[in-house]
Design a protein around this motif. Sequence first.
Motif, short mmCIF file in Angstrom:
data_model
loop_
_atom_site.label_atom_id
_atom_site.label_comp_id
_atom_site.label_asym_id
_atom_site.label_seq_id
_atom_site.Cartn_x
_atom_site.Cartn_y
_atom_site.Cartn_z
N ARG A 175 36.25 66.45 34.54
CA ARG A 175 36.11 65.01 34.73
C ARG A 175 34.64 64.64 34.85
O ARG A 175 33.81 65.46 35.20
N HIS A 176 34.34 63.38 34.57
CA HIS A 176 33.00 62.85 34.81
C HIS A 176 32.87 62.26 36.21
O HIS A 176 31.77 62.19 36.75
N ASP A 177 33.97 61.84 36.79
CA ASP A 177 33.87 60.99 37.98
C ASP A 177 34.24 61.65 39.30
O ASP A 177 33.74 61.26 40.34
N GLU A 178 35.09 62.66 39.29
CA GLU A 178 35.59 63.16 40.57
C GLU A 178 36.13 64.57 40.43
O GLU A 178 36.41 65.05 39.33
N HIS A 205 25.36 60.93 33.84
CA HIS A 205 26.73 61.31 34.13
C HIS A 205 26.89 62.83 33.97
O HIS A 205 26.75 63.36 32.87
N SER A 206 27.17 63.50 35.08
CA SER A 206 27.41 64.94 35.01
C SER A 206 28.84 65.22 34.58
O SER A 206 29.71 64.34 34.65
N LEU A 207 29.07 66.43 34.13
CA LEU A 207 30.41 66.87 33.78
C LEU A 207 30.88 67.79 34.90
O LEU A 207 30.24 68.81 35.19
N VAL A 210 31.99 73.35 39.26
CA VAL A 210 30.74 73.48 38.53
C VAL A 210 30.35 72.12 37.98
O VAL A 210 31.13 71.47 37.27
N SER A 211 29.15 71.67 38.32
CA SER A 211 28.63 70.40 37.82
C SER A 211 27.55 70.69 36.78
O SER A 211 26.62 71.45 37.04
#
Length: 230
Positions: free
Chosen positions: A132-135, A180-182, A150-151
Amino acid sequence: MGYNNGNCYEVQSYFGKELDELCRNLYGRLMIGTVDRGTRGRDGGRDAAIRSPDGAPVYIQCKSGKKSASISDMREFVTVCNLDGAEGMFISLSGFSPEAIKLAAQVGIALLDYGELCRDAAEAGMSFYYIRHDEWPNVDYPEENGVCNVSIRFAGLSGSAAGTRISVDCSDFHRICSKHSLNISMKKGRHRINIENNVGYDGYFDLNIKKDVDIVLSIRNSDYQYDVIE
């Protein structure tokens, strides 16, 4: 449509009956017995039933989406299990309300979040990922189940990361940028991070993930480099 490539499954892309089918596939591999499809209709039914020759049937209920399983969800499932004398497993990707947890403990319903699901998948030879990108997904005991968060993010101007896409092992490719991280939850161990962009770059690097990490990508001399922050 839930994404999978071989034994790699992106769990966050499975909703409703697709998640039901994925869990039937998983627990059909782990348990000895006949796997039946669940009832159709309201969520209070059972999404799968595993019937062994010498034991009580095991009913499985699956819940996707961002809302945790409520006390009413649990009551409906408990009723179904009690009517047929079945053991119960309730899987919720967003966890459970305190009231639902209390009732499940009172009546012996096993509760599974993404962490337990990921652990069981590894035992069955299936690789589960939550991307996810958000949470992050709901994981109560990540260390116990060997799940790592893992970000992956890009350092630098957002324009320099345009078209950069990331894949883990055999998962689908997902875009990232500096804003925006993954966020990826997966079993600890060795994983391959694949990178490609829209100007023809195609590369990878291997990491042995032992705990939660932050991976920072950058471009140096026209090549992708990474730094791992623990």
